[in-house]
Structures are given as structure tokens and as C-alpha cells.
Design a protein around this motif. Structure first.
Motif, mmCIF file in Angstrom:
data_model
loop_
_atom_site.group_PDB
_atom_site.id
_atom_site.type_symbol
_atom_site.label_atom_id
_atom_site.label_comp_id
_atom_site.label_asym_id
_atom_site.label_seq_id
_atom_site.Cartn_x
_atom_site.Cartn_y
_atom_site.Cartn_z
ATOM 1 N N ARG A 168 0.613 -1.090 0.063
ATOM 2 C CA ARG A 168 -0.013 -0.076 -0.024
ATOM 3 C C ARG A 168 0.920 1.176 -0.042
ATOM 4 O O ARG A 168 1.898 1.114 0.581
ATOM 5 N N ILE A 169 0.411 2.320 -0.618
ATOM 6 C CA ILE A 169 1.285 3.557 -0.991
ATOM 7 C C ILE A 169 1.393 4.365 0.316
ATOM 8 O O ILE A 169 2.586 4.570 0.759
ATOM 9 N N SER A 170 0.594 4.367 1.139
ATOM 10 C CA SER A 170 0.540 5.092 2.543
ATOM 11 C C SER A 170 1.591 4.495 3.607
ATOM 12 O O SER A 170 2.085 5.149 4.022
ATOM 13 N N ASN A 171 1.616 3.116 3.323
ATOM 14 C CA ASN A 171 2.650 2.203 4.118
ATOM 15 C C ASN A 171 4.033 2.884 3.681
ATOM 16 O O ASN A 171 4.965 3.080 4.368
ATOM 17 N N LEU A 172 4.022 3.032 2.152
ATOM 18 C CA LEU A 172 5.423 3.318 1.691
ATOM 19 C C LEU A 172 5.930 4.684 2.144
ATOM 20 O O LEU A 172 7.083 4.873 2.695
ATOM 21 N N ILE A 173 5.080 5.550 2.453
ATOM 22 C CA ILE A 173 5.238 6.762 2.710
ATOM 23 C C ILE A 173 5.566 6.959 4.218
ATOM 24 O O ILE A 173 6.608 7.481 4.683
ATOM 25 N N THR A 174 4.983 6.138 5.009
ATOM 26 C CA THR A 174 5.245 5.887 6.413
ATOM 27 C C THR A 174 6.699 5.216 6.614
ATOM 28 O O THR A 174 7.285 6.064 7.580
ATOM 29 N N THR A 175 7.061 4.250 5.945
ATOM 30 C CA THR A 175 8.342 3.860 5.932
ATOM 31 C C THR A 175 9.428 4.502 5.614
ATOM 32 O O THR A 175 10.510 4.658 6.391
ATOM 33 N N PHE A 176 9.009 5.508 4.568
ATOM 34 C CA PHE A 176 10.117 6.510 4.285
ATOM 35 C C PHE A 176 10.254 7.464 5.376
ATOM 36 O O PHE A 176 11.313 7.731 5.658
ATOM 37 N N THR A 177 9.232 7.902 6.021
ATOM 38 C CA THR A 177 9.373 8.718 7.058
ATOM 39 C C THR A 177 10.203 8.127 8.256
ATOM 40 O O THR A 177 11.195 9.044 8.806
ATOM 41 N N TRP A 178 9.983 6.853 8.545
ATOM 42 C CA TRP A 178 10.827 6.220 9.472
ATOM 43 C C TRP A 178 12.237 6.078 9.018
ATOM 44 O O TRP A 178 13.071 6.304 9.947
ATOM 45 N N GLN A 179 12.237 6.032 7.902
ATOM 46 C CA GLN A 179 13.860 5.791 7.388
ATOM 47 C C GLN A 179 14.507 7.502 7.525
ATOM 48 O O GLN A 179 15.790 7.305 8.079
ATOM 49 N N SER A 180 13.725 8.372 7.167
ATOM 50 C CA SER A 180 14.392 9.577 7.625
ATOM 51 C C SER A 180 14.775 10.037 8.985
ATOM 52 O O SER A 180 15.356 10.688 9.250
ATOM 53 N N ILE A 181 13.531 9.282 9.679
ATOM 54 C CA ILE A 181 13.790 9.819 11.124
ATOM 55 C C ILE A 181 15.151 9.001 11.394
ATOM 56 O O ILE A 181 16.031 9.669 12.293
ATOM 57 N N LEU A 182 15.361 7.752 11.086
ATOM 58 C CA LEU A 182 16.466 7.145 11.660
ATOM 59 C C LEU A 182 17.748 7.596 11.301
ATOM 60 O O LEU A 182 18.747 7.975 11.984
ATOM 61 N N LEU A 183 17.664 8.378 10.164
ATOM 62 C CA LEU A 183 18.907 9.080 9.402
ATOM 63 C C LEU A 183 18.966 10.213 10.326
ATOM 64 O O LEU A 183 20.206 10.450 10.491
ATOM 65 N N THR A 184 18.097 10.905 10.770
ATOM 66 C CA THR A 184 18.391 12.302 11.366
ATOM 67 C C THR A 184 19.040 11.661 12.862
ATOM 68 O O THR A 184 19.791 12.498 13.162
ATOM 69 N N ILE A 185 18.595 10.596 13.458
ATOM 70 C CA ILE A 185 19.027 10.322 14.668
ATOM 71 C C ILE A 185 20.514 9.957 14.264
ATOM 72 O O ILE A 185 21.409 10.245 15.131
ATOM 73 N N ALA A 186 20.928 9.359 13.329
ATOM 74 C CA ALA A 186 22.213 8.964 13.158
ATOM 75 C C ALA A 186 23.197 10.038 12.761
ATOM 76 O O ALA A 186 24.194 10.165 13.457
ATOM 77 N N THR A 187 22.598 11.190 12.187
ATOM 78 C CA THR A 187 23.211 12.264 11.905
ATOM 79 C C THR A 187 23.516 12.761 13.188
ATOM 80 O O THR A 187 24.778 13.568 13.537
ATOM 81 N N THR A 188 22.612 12.989 14.008
ATOM 82 C CA THR A 188 22.642 13.694 15.474
ATOM 83 C C THR A 188 23.862 12.999 16.231
ATOM 84 O O THR A 188 24.604 13.755 17.079
ATOM 85 N N LEU A 189 23.721 11.724 16.351
ATOM 86 C CA LEU A 189 24.830 11.091 17.232
ATOM 87 C C LEU A 189 26.004 11.175 16.494
ATOM 88 O O LEU A 189 27.039 11.231 17.409
ATOM 89 N N GLN A 190 26.162 11.284 15.217
ATOM 90 C CA GLN A 190 27.434 11.533 14.760
ATOM 91 C C GLN A 190 28.004 12.757 15.072
ATOM 92 O O GLN A 190 29.178 13.072 15.343
ATOM 93 N N ALA A 191 26.869 13.781 15.112
ATOM 94 C CA ALA A 191 27.368 15.210 15.172
ATOM 95 C C ALA A 191 27.708 15.263 16.832
ATOM 96 O O ALA A 191 28.909 15.807 17.054
ATOM 97 N N TYR A 192 27.086 14.595 17.585
ATOM 98 C CA TYR A 192 27.345 14.637 19.218
ATOM 99 C C TYR A 192 28.799 13.840 19.240
ATOM 100 O O TYR A 192 29.911 14.407 19.999
ATOM 101 N N GLY A 193 29.152 12.656 18.478
ATOM 102 C CA GLY A 193 30.225 12.007 18.783
ATOM 103 C C GLY A 193 31.289 12.481 18.647
ATOM 104 O O GLY A 193 32.452 12.426 19.083
ATOM 105 N N ASN A 194 31.471 13.257 17.297
ATOM 106 C CA ASN A 194 32.529 13.708 16.653
ATOM 107 C C ASN A 194 32.503 15.478 16.778
ATOM 108 O O ASN A 194 33.389 16.105 16.349
ATOM 109 N N VAL A 195 31.765 15.959 17.490
ATOM 110 C CA VAL A 195 31.503 17.312 18.008
ATOM 111 C C VAL A 195 31.661 18.108 16.820
ATOM 112 O O VAL A 195 32.691 18.797 16.573
ATOM 113 N N ASN A 196 30.855 17.959 15.816
ATOM 114 C CA ASN A 196 30.882 18.789 14.523
ATOM 115 C C ASN A 196 29.620 19.492 14.424
ATOM 116 O O ASN A 196 28.653 18.976 14.111
ATOM 117 N N LYS A 197 29.786 20.852 14.443
ATOM 118 C CA LYS A 197 28.635 21.580 14.549
ATOM 119 C C LYS A 197 27.670 21.648 13.253
ATOM 120 O O LYS A 197 26.645 21.542 13.339
#
Lengths: 666, 224, 318
Positions: free
Chosen positions: B31-60
Motif C-alpha cells: 500500500r502507498i500510505s505504508n510506503l510513505i510511512t516507512t520512508f518517514t521512519w527511514q528519514s527519522i532514523l537518518l536524522t538520529i544517526a546524523t545527530t549521534l554522529q554530530a554529538y560523537g565527533n563534535v561537529n557543529k
């Protein structure tokens, strides 16, 4: 020991000759022939086990006048193990055969059958003992020819003749491939006996070629997909004890050939070979069981299950080669032991099932699952032994099928020892598909057992069935007992088998004196104690039974057995046609695995009667063999133009050949 | 062994595994709405990864990168796609794959292939080299999505997924892209989505369907 | 005499397992009722219905064979044997050396084999239907279960349940490793399929169209039915305890002192209560799916377990 082996083979051949001599006295011929076969099988079991225990290695030669065409035989642990397997099955056949052949005696002569059976068994012994190229190929051809005559025993039916023809064709094709691979080996070796071939060194490319040719040749005889098409055609048409011999034993001879070729003759192993064999094994196992699920002819179902089990053996062999070529010899020994154990197990339970199928055919003259039912009440002993066969083949504890599968799983679990990541993923996936295969095999046998023995009779012929004579039941009972024994005492068996990896790979498993716990690898706390498991089941079962049924108290009443009819949703007595048929049982699997078969399903209605037809075939016949046949016929027709028919053209051929030779020589 | 790594590394590995899971889930969705939801989750995970990387390597700069990812890929693009789906009134199933199980097994083979490629040419980074496998796999699985599905909307999601994969690869291998490149790519993606929307209207009005297989009408073969 | 003590404890643990199994089923039912705003029957209701069934007369159809009579005892015995090998309170039970996790799969398969045969025994359509569906679903669940067990065994380098659990207790961070997360999710789906809960099978109804397990045992009555019902409750508890032990093993007793065992009991109660609560919420909110959509769910479980193996190999092992 040497003398004993020679006497055994001679006795077997004599069993056939005596059938010829006593042609006109059927009973005597049958008695003596089978008695001699039984004697030779007992001797074989003795020789086999003694050689495995003492790990000796005897060679002898029979010199003939032709150079390079000597006969040479060697008895070593690998040959001894397979000899013991052949002996066990032939012993069971000895009890089963006479009563079974009584049904054929009236209509046709059994001399041919007795002679060819003896020759077949003798040929199998000779293949196992052969240790140079000439004796091996001679015995192999003898085996193929004698089994052809056995398959075509009931030659009145045209289906049987066609099936036997396909069998003969593929047996000879496999012989040719084996000959070609031996040819490659012979090119690089000084002499044609196995020892000098083992010492010869092959360049990589030639080794790969030899391996592929041998894999195709032995694989065609063993029945891997897609070279399996003769199996489901030939096994149903042969008489049942011959099917048992072919399926239980002859396929193992092909496995022996492959093992001898790869481990003994080709010195160095490559991991690519292991991966190929592993993948072929997994695919054969899975497809074999899926094809078996859709069959409703009992013997065809059992034939497809043979393909599945050969796949499982190939998985074990593939694992052994992978581990050996990446320098883990102990793990390779574990894989080899798992494969060999499964050879033994499969021989036992497949023969048991084929003998049971023979009994059923004998009694009700019917092979179709849809026409049986309720036989458990008419032939309880056969039903019990067939049940043991079904439990063993579905790899359920505590019988023997489970032990070899457990060993295979333990081998695949050692995948983290390998360094290549791809192999480390391939092994667990292969194990998962093996689990799927054994679960589907259990489904198939629930279907088969339920359709044959349980439920209510679907046709009238079933009413005349009864338990067969004592000797046939005893044969099945002997095989069931062996299934149980090899399931409960695995350590004892592994100690016996252990001499084979010692010989082939240079190291064996570390054997323990502990007969109770099966612990294949030291340092690893994986154990399995089937005897204790059995004991636990019996104890707890006994206690529960006593508490619930036997103790006279308020909590248990005797079972009211006053002829209650099965629940029919309130409609009262329902007929036998409302029960689930075998095809209906397998329908969910058919829907889930849709693409695997070529299914033709028709439902026609005429005058209010419905006719439903379901034909499932495998893809390989239609898309591989028929196309191959068309292609070959096309080429053959083109070549046939040479045969002009005119005498002068033939004289012209001779004339031009003479000119060519003169020019070349002079 | 996993348990002896610092917590930060463990979390990175977990997030990469979950990203791989979302890439697989794309392939199985109907279903299409599930595709969009999964994409949203993927982007959320990516944001968390970026924030973690920023915190770990202290990169503003990575914080800003995370913020951009969040605003565009978690809030704006899914909202835009949903509005879209409503306007175009797409209610059918996304694709008719005959054998979804075989597709999943093919995806597993692709992951193994990526692993073999990376393992065979082991780059000197010790932990991150295996996460690069996951990033490469996400890109390739996005491409697989493009090939196997025939509705145009799944093509958009596949393209987005590929871009996510590239972003994750850049994050892991080189600690994020330079800010200029980052902003450029973000705006490119935005423009791409808007253009996709416009094109979809045009495609739909000319061939009356959003099934890209129907574009076969435009081939050069002479029709009999 | 530590040797003797541990065997006694293992035996007591088994008896406790068998005795407490109906309580867990009763708890799940009670929680479901309460969450649906009903009063519900008491938690001890399964005990009362077992007692009633043992007292009732057992009726057997006229064409039943020895398999029909023999199956309830066999299933009950096998389930008790399996429960003996699961560490409930003590992590190091000696019975786990008799049967490792692969033998566990084999024993469950044996019980299912006989149950399916007994479904076909009487020759009614319901039995055949139940057997056919059950064998199909369990065939599809088995590869996923084996892969899940393989991931665990590859982590702990052994297939012995005690060794695996003790390995997970000693290396504490492993809860967060991605292979275990995926394996846990896959295991949940498989457990749902094997124990016949929603969304695969509805354990509360006895309608022919919706049932898989109930259809196979339709012909059983009296003490046979009591044994089979009890065995399925023990099986449900086995899967719950396996999940809790393998993925949340903190609190299991590794030595035989009294306060360690006390902590273990309390931890077990808490974990099982949470699990029942989660299960009840899930069962209320989900609906049973069509039979032929169940293979897709099981192939998703297979995918999760396969991803678990892949993650273990790619991300966790150097």
C-alpha cells in the motif's frame, strides 16, 4: 578376511546360477537362491563391521591375459561401510522376497528375476570392492544392465517399457560421463589403479573438468535435480523389493562412487566444488520434497523422497569438502560422518517404506493414495512398521533420521570458523532450507500415512486386505528395529563410521568412550542423549498413563467404546467421501509454492457430474529433456543423410577413405 | 565482539541495521500510505544517526545537516507526497509482484554482494567499513525498488531511498558532506519532488494512468 | 552434595512448569477480558475446566485406531519433556544436556506429527482440514525458527540452551545488538504461529472456519481432551519462557543460594506478567488474518531471522 570376501561374492553369483539350474522347480529355486543371498548378506555385514573396527586395508588382484585389463579389488573402510549397508538391506529382502514373489509365480517365470537379483547384488559388491578403472566400470555396467532387466520384469505394460527405457538410457549416459572423467584421470596417471591415480597430480583446469564430469555421471545415477527424471519413472514400475534395493542401495553406490572419486582419486579439494555440491544438494532436497508432496501414486512419492534424501547427503558431502579445502579437517570429518550416517539411515527407512508399499500393493492391487484408507484396522502390523518408517524419514527423534540431520545442523553451525563471509552466510541459509525440507517431508508423510491407513476406506478393494505372511512382516520389523537402534545408539555407530574420515581426510572425530551422550565436538557443550530421551518419554508416559487411566478413582472412567459414529455436524452418519483426500491435504502447500510445478487443473461438468483433474509435473521433463530430445533428433536426422542406401555411395565412402589413409600414411 | 564496543558505536550499528530493515520493508509493501510511512521512519532514523554522529565527533555542521534532513525529509516531503496521493486519488495496490519471496531473496543476494565487494577491498576504516556495506545496500535496494514496481509513486520513493543511502554513506565514510554540497543536494531533492508532482499530472492526463509500463506506447516498433 | 541438589531443583522446576501452565493461559484470558471492559472468569478457571474434563466420560468413535488412543499421552509426555529442558528459574538445568535447541524443534515436530495423524484418523473433514493447515503453517515457520536459533547459537558457540542463556547473562550489552533485535522480532511472530494465537489462529473460538488447532482435536473428549488442552497450555508457556529467557535473561539464578533463587522467581513473575499484558493488548487490537496471508507473515519472520544472521555476520563479527 580376504578369503571370506571372495567367498561372499562367489556365493552371490552362485545364487543366480542356481536359479538357472533349478529352473523348473520354482519353489526350490526360490528357496536356495534367497537362502544363498541371505548367507552372503550376513557375511557382508560381518566383513563390513569387522573392517570398520579394525581399519584394515586388503588388496588383491586377478590377472588376465590382456595388459592393463587386470581385475583389482580393495577392501578398505569406505567400501566396508557401504558393503555393510548393502548387506543389511539384502538380508531384509531375503525374508521379504519369497512370499512377495509368490504372487508372480503363477503368471510368469521368476527365473529371470532371481538370476538378475543375484547378479545385481553381486555387481554392487564388485563396484564397492573395485580398485582399478577396468573392474569399476565393468561392475558398474553389470549393475546397470541387471537392474534394467529387473525394472522391465513386468514388461506387458507399455508404460513400464518406456520407463525402463528412460532408465537404461540415463544409466548408460551416466556410465559414459564416468568413463570420460576416468579418462581424464588416466591421462595424468602412470597406471590405471586407484592408488596410482591418487598419487598423480592434476593441473587445476583438468581437475575441474574431471570433477564436473564425475558429478554429472554419479549425480545422474544418484538422482539429483535436474538429472533425476528416471527415478520417479523407474521405481514405481519395478517390483517392490527391487525398488527397495534400487532406492535404498543403488543410489548409495552412486554416492560411494562420488566419495571415492572426490576424496580418494582427486588429491586436492577446491572449495568451489563444495559450494556446487552444497547448492545442488539443497536444491534437490527442496524440490524433491515439493514434487513428492503433489504425488498421489505411493511409489512415485517414495521415489521423489529418495531424491530429497540424496540432496541431504549431498549437503553433508558439500560441507565436508568446504571445510576440508579451507583447512578444518575435524569439521570436514563431522560433515562426512553426517553424510555417511544419512546414507545408512536412508537405506534403512526407504527400504522399509518400499517394502510396506509392496505389501499394500500385494493386498489391494492399488497404488493410488486416493483409493485407499482405513487400512490400519486390516493390517495393524504393517501399519505400525510403516509408521516407524514415516517417523524416521521425517527426521523426528528418537529414530535414526533425526541423528543424521542433527549432525548436519551441527556441521553447518560451525560456519563462523570459515573466513569468507559469503560462505558464512550460505551455510545457515542451507540449514534453514534443510529445516524447511524436513518439515515438508513430515507433511508429506502425514498425508501419505493418513490417506493409506487412517480414515475410512474409500474403495471396496480395501475390505479384502489383511496382514501379510510372517516373513514379510518380519522383514519390515527387522528394518524398523534397525531404525530404532541406530537412532538410540548413535555414538556406537559414529565410532564405527569414524574410520572412514580417518582414511579419507587424515583425521577423524574425537571419539569418546561415552556411549550415552552424543558429543561430536569436544570443547563444545552440545550434547544429545537419545537413549535418555527415550527413557524419559517412556517413564513420564507410563506415569501419566497410570495416573490418568489405570487408577480406579473418580477422575478416570473407562473409555466408552460403544460404537459411536464420528461427528458429522449433526447430520448423522456421513459417508467416506467427505474425508480429506491426499490432494486436498496438500493443496495449501500447492498454493504457497505455486511456481514449482507445472499444474494442469480442470473441472468439467457433464450432466450434473463433476470431474476434477489435477496433473502436476515437474518442469525438467518438459523444458529440459523434451527440448534436448528434439535437438538431438534434429541433429540425428541431418546426419542420417549420410546413409544414402545406395551401394555405390558406400563403395565411394570406402574408396575415399582409402585415398585419405594412403595420403596420410605415405 | 559487539558488546565490547563503546555505546556510541553500538548505537550506530543498531541504527544502520534498522535502516537496512526499512529498505527491505520498501520491497514488501503493497500500500502507498505504508510506503510513505516507512520512508518517514527511514528519514527519522537518518536524522538520529546524523545527530549521534554530530554529538560523537563534535561537529557543529552536522547538527544543521540533521535539522535540514528532519525538516525536509521527515516533515515536508512526506506531507507533500500525501497531499499528492489524495489529489491524484490513487487507491490501488502499488505493484503486482508475482513472487515477493523471490524478490526478498534477491535483495538478500544484493546485500551479500555488497558485503563481498567491501570485504574484498577493505578500506582502512575499521568499524565503519561494515556500515558502508549497509549504505551501499540501501542504494542498490532503492534501485531494485525502481525496477520491480510499476507505479510511478514507488519510483519517487525509490529515488528518495537512494538519496538517503548516499547521504548515509557520506555520513559514515567521511563524517558528513561539506555544507555547500549538503544544501545543494537538499534543494535538488526538493525541486525533484516538485517536478515529479508536476510530471505526474501531465502523465496522468496524457495516458490516463500512472502505470509506467504503459509508457511502452511510445516505442518505435511498427504496430501490425 | 551439589550434584544431587541440582537434579532435585530441576525436577521441582519441571513440576512447577507443568502446574503453572494453565495459570498463564488463565492470566492472558483474564487480562484480555479486563482490557475489553468485561469482568472475565477468574485466573484459576483453566484448572477448573481441566478438572471437569478429567471427570467426564471419554467417548471414542468406532473407527479410531491405536494412534487416536495413544496420541494424547504422547503429546503430553513430549511437552513435559521439553519443559524439563527449559531453564525456568535455574539457568543451569542438567536436563538441557539431554536435548539441545535443535532437539527441541524435533520434539515439537514429533508432537505435531502425531496430532496431525490423529486429526486424520477418524476420517472427518474437520480433522483433515486442521491437520493440513497446521502442517502447512508449521512447515513455513520451521526454517525461520531454525535461523533464529542459529543466530543465538552462533553468538554463544553452542546449541545447548543453558550455555546460550549463561552466555547472554554474562555479556550484558548483547540485548542491543541488532541481530538479537531482529531475531527477537522474528521469534515473536514464529511463537504466535506455533502456539496458535491471533493473528494466525483464534484460540477463543471453536468455529470450524477459523480454527486450526481446534479442528484437529475436535473428536477428542474427556481425559484425552484434558491432556491435549493441558499440553497446549504448557506449549504456550514454553514459548513465553523461551522468549523471556533468551532475550531478557537477567535475573535467572546461576547458583543455588536461596536469595538468588528468590530474585529469579520474582523476576520471572514480573517478566511473564509484562509479556502477558503485551500479548493481551496485541490480541485485542489485531484481527485474525486470512489463512493464505499467513505465509506472507511467516516469510516476513523468515526475512527478519535471515537479517539477524546477516547482521551477525556483517556487522558484529570481524
Amino acid at each position: 578376511m580376504l578369503l571370506l570376501t571372495q567367498i561372499t561374492v562367489l556365493i552371490t553369483i552362485f545364487a543366480g546360477i542356481i536359479a538357472l539350474l533349478l529352473q523348473h522347480w520354482h519353489r526350490l529355486a526360490k528357496f536356495f537362491s534367497f537362502a544363498l543371498l541371505g548367507l552372503s548378506s550376513c557375511l557382508t555385514i560381518f566383513i563390513g563391521s569387522k573392517t570398520l573396527i579394525t581399519q584394515q586395508n586388503i588388496t588383491w588382484q586377478i590377472v588376465t591375459a590382456f595388459p592393463g585389463l587386470n581385475w583389482q579389488f580393495t577392501l578398505d573402510p569406505l567400501a566396508a561401510f557401504f558393503l555393510a549397508i548393502v548387506g543389511l538391506i539384502v538380508l531384509a529382502i531375503t525374508f521379504y522376497g519369497p512370499a512377495y514373489l509368490r504372487g508372480y509365480e503363477k503368471k510368469r517365470s521368476i527365473t529371470n528375476m532371481l538370476l538378475c537379483t543375484a547378479l545385481f547384488v553381486a555387481a554392487m559388491y564388485l563396484v564397492l570392492l573395485a580398485s582399478n578403472v577396468f573392474s569399476f566400470l565393468f561392475a558398474w555396467e553389470l549393475m546397470s544392465l541387471s537392474s534394467y532387466f529387473l525394472v522391465i520384469y513386468l514388461h506387458e505394460n507399455s508404460v513400464n517399457r518406456k520407463a525402463a527405457f528412460v532408465y537404461l538410457l540415463m544409466a548408460h549416459a551416466s556410465g559414459l560421463f564416468i568413463l570420460a572423467s576416468f579418462g581424464i584421470l588416466a591421462k595424468f596417471s602412470t597406471n590405471l589403479d586407484f592408488i596410482s591415480i591418487h598419487l598423480a597430480h592434476l593441473p587445476t583446469l583438468w581437475a575441474h573438468c574431471a570433477f564436473i564430469l564425475a558429478l554429472i555421471g554419479f549425480g545422474m545415477k544418484a538422482g539429483i535435480i535436474p538429472l533425476h527424471v528416471w527415478l520417479p519413472r523407474a521405481h514405481p514400475v519395478a517390483p517392490s523389493h527391487i525398488s527397495a534395493l534400487m532406492s535404498g542401495v543403488m543410489l548409495k553406490i552412486a554416492i560411494y562412487g562420488l566419495l571415492r572419486f572426490v576424496f580418494s582419486l582427486l588429491g586436492t579439494l577446491y572449495w568451489q566444488w563444495g559450494v556446487t555440491i552444497l547448492i545442488i544438494g539443497t536444491v534437490s532436497a527442496l524440490l524433491g520434497v515439493l514434487y513428492a508432496l503433489m504425488q498421489h501414486d505411493l511409489k512415485k512419492l517414495l521415489a521423489y523422497h529418495s531424491i530429497e534424501n540424496i540432496g541431504i547427503i549431498f549437503i553433508g558431502i558439500g560441507l565436508a569438502i568446504i571445510f576440508m579445502s579451507t583447512n578444518h579437517p575435524v569439521l570436514a570429518a563431522l560433515g562426512l560422518v553426517a553424510a555417511l550416517y544419512h546414507c545408512l539411515n536412508h537405506a534403512l527407512f526407504k527400504s522399509l517404506l518400499f517394502l510396506g508399499a509392496g505389501v499394500i500393493q500385494h493386498q489391494i492391487h492399488e497404488q493410488d493414495l486416493e483409493k485407499m484408507g482405513g487400512l490400519i484396522h486390516k493390517m495393524p502390523h504393517t501399519a505400525l512398521f510403516f509408521l516407524i518408517g514415516c517417523i524416521s524419514i521425517s527426521a523426528l527423534p528418537p529414530f535414526n533420521g533425526f541423528v543424521s540431520e542433527w549432525l548436519t545442523y551441527q556441521t553447518t553451525l560451525q560456519a563462523p570458523m570459515l573466513s569468507s563471509g559469503i560462505l558464512r552466510t550460505l551455510l545457515p541459509i542451507s540449514a534453514a532450507l534443510l529445516a524447511l525440507t524436513s518439515a515438508l517431508a513430515a507433511t508429506c508423510f502425514v498425508k501419505a500415512y493418513g490417506a493409506i491407513f487412517l480414515g475410512r476406506p474409500k474403495t471396496r478393494q480395501v475390505r479384502h486386505a489383511k496382514d501379510p505372511t510372517f516373513s514379510m512382516v518380519a522383514a519390515m520389523g527387522f528394518l524398523s528395529l534397525m531404525c530404532l537402534v541406530f537412532g538410540i545408539f548413535p555414538v556406537f555407530t559414529i565410532n564405527l563410521i569414524n574410520s572412514i574420515p580417518q582414511q579419507l581426510l587424515g583425521t577423524g572425530l574425537i571419539t569418546t568412550k561415552n556411549w550415552l551422550w552424543l558429543m561430536p565436538l569436544t570443547g563444545n557443550t552440545t550434547t544429545y542423549a537419545p537413549l535418555l530421551l527415550c527413557f524419559g518419554v517412556l517413564t513420564i508416559g507410563g506415569v501419566v498413563f497410570w495416573l490418568v487411566s489405570c487408577r480406579p478413582s473418580n477422575y478416570a472412567k473407562k473409555i466408552k467404546d460403544a460404537g459411536y459414529i464420528p461427528w458429522g455436524c449433526g447430520f448423522g452418519k456421513i459417508g467416506a467421501t467427505t474425508q480429506y483426500t491426499a490432494s486436498a491435504f496438500a493443496m495449501p502447500i500447492r498454493r504457497v509454492f505455486k511456481g514449482v510445478w507445472a499444474v494442469t487443473e480442470t473441472l468439467t461438468k457433464d450432466n450434473g457430474n463433476f470431474e476434477y483433474n489435477l496433473i502436476t509435473e515437474d518442469w525438467s521433463w518438459r523444458y529440459f529433456y523434451e527440448k534436448l530430445e528434439k535437438y538431438l533428433t534434429f541433429i540425428a536426422r541431418k546426419i542420417a543423410y549420410i546413409q544414402g542406401g545406395n551401394v555405390r555411395i558406400y563403395l565411394a565412402y570406402m574408396f575415399f577413405t582409402l585415398l585419405l589413409l594412403l595420403w596420410l600414411v605415405i | 565482539m559487539f558488546s565490547f564496543l563503546p555505546t556510541y558505536d553500538q548505537l550506530e550499528i543498531i541504527i544502520s541495521a534498522l535502516l537496512l530493515l526499512t529498505a527491505f520493508i520498501f520491497l514488501t509493501q503493497n500500500r502507498i500510505s505504508n510506503l510513505i510511512t516507512t520512508f518517514t521512519w527511514q528519514s527519522i532514523l537518518l536524522t538520529i544517526a546524523t545527530t549521534l554522529q554530530a554529538y560523537g565527533n563534535v561537529n557543529k555542521e552536522l547538527y544543521i545537516s540533521a535539522a535540514i534532513t528532519f525538516i525536509f525529509k521527515v516533515l515536508f516531503i512526506p506531507y507533500f507526497l500525501r497531499v499528492f496521493v489524495k489529489k491524484l486519488d490513487i487507491r490501488h495496490k502499488v505493484s503486482n509482484i508475482k513472487h515477493p519471496f523471490l524478490l526478498l531473496m534477491g535483495a538478500v543476494v544484493i546485500v551479500l554482494f555488497c558485503y563481498h565487494l567491501v570485504a574484498a577491498n577493505k578500506i582502512a576504516l575499521n568499524m565503519n567499513s561494515n556500515i558502508t556495506v549497509v549504505a551501499m545496500a540501501i542504494v542498490l535496494l532503492g534501485m531494485l525498488l525502481l525496477i520491480t514496481h510499476h507505479k510511478a509513486i514507488s519510483h519517487v520513493i525509490g529515488f528518495m531511498s537512494m538519496e538517503n543511502g548516499i547521504f548515509f554513506a557520506a555520513l559514515v565514510a567521511t563524517n558528513g558532506m561539506p555544507m555547500a554540497v549538503e544544501l545543494g543536494i537538499a534543494f535538488d531533492v526538493l525541486v525533484a519532488v516538485v517536478l515529479f508532482g508536476v510530471f505526474f499530472f501531465h502523465i496522468r492526463s496524457s495516458i490516463d494512468t500512472l502505470n509506467v509500463d504503459r509508457l511502452n506506447i511510445l516505442n518505435e516498433r511498427v504496430k501490425e | 552434595m551439589v550434584g544431587y541438589m541440582i537434579w532435585v531443583f530441576a525436577l521441582l522446576q519441571t513440576i512447577l512448569f507443568v502446574a503453572a501452565a494453565p495459570l498463564l493461559s488463565g492470566l492472558v484470558k483474564w487480562l484480555k477480558c479486563r482490557l475489553q471492559n468485561r469482568r472475565g472468569s477468574s485466573i484459576l478457571q483453566p484448572y477448573r475446566s481441566l478438572k471437569k474434563l478429567f471427570k467426564k466420560e471419554t467417548i471414542v468413535a468406532n473407527n479410531a485406531s491405536f494412534i487416536f488412543h495413544f496420541t494424547p499421552y504422547l503429546i503430553f509426555t513430549i511437552t513435559i519433556l521439553i519443559s524439563a529442558t527449559i531453564p525456568l528459574i535455574i539457568a543451569n538445568s542438567p536436563f538441557t544436556y539431554i536435548a539441545d535447541i535443535i532437539v527441541l524443534i524435533g520434539l515439537f515436530a514429533l508432537a505435531r506429527f502425531f496430532l496431525a495423524l490423529s486429526g486424520l484418523d477418524i476420517g472427518t473433514a474437520f480433522g483433515g482440514m486442521g491437520s493440513s493447515r497446521e502442517m502447512m503453517l508449521s512447515s513455513l515457520a520451521e526454517p525461520a525458527l531454525l535461523l533464529a536459533f542459529f543466530t543465538l547459537a552462533m553468538n554463544a558457540e553452542s546449541t545447548n540452551l543453558s550455555t546460550i542463556i549463561q552466555h547472554f547473562i554474562t555479556t550484558k550489552h548483547l540485548l542491543f545488538s541488532p541481530s538479537l533485535i531482529f531475531t527477537a522480532l522474528g521469534f515473536v511472530i514464529i511463537a504466535v504461529a506455533e502456539t496458535g494465537r491471533i493473528p494466525i489462529d483464534n484460540p477463543d473460538t471453536h468455529l470450524e472456519l477459523t480454527m486450526i488447532h481446534e479442528a484437529m482435536i475436535l473428536e477428542y473428549s474427556g481425559h484425552h481432551l484434558a491432556l491435549i488442552e493441558w499440553a497446549s497450555q504448557i506449549k504456550f508457556m514454553i514459548y513465553c519462557v523461551l522468549f523471556v529467557d533468551l532475550f531478557f535473561p537477567f535475573g535467572l539464578a546461576t547458583s543455588l543460594t536461596l536469595n538468588v533463587i528468590g530474585i529469579s522467581c520474582l523476576a520471572l513473575l514480573a517478566k511473564l506478567f509484562f509479556l502477558s499484558f503485551t500479548l493481551s493488548i496485541a490480541e485485542i487490537n489485531l484481527a485474525k488474518i486470512r489463512l493464505f496471508r499467513a505465509p506472507y507473515l511467516l516469510s516476513f519472520a523468515f526475512l527478519l531471522c535471515l537479517l539477524g544472521v546477516l547482521n551477525h555476520i556483517i556487522l558484529e563479527v570481524r
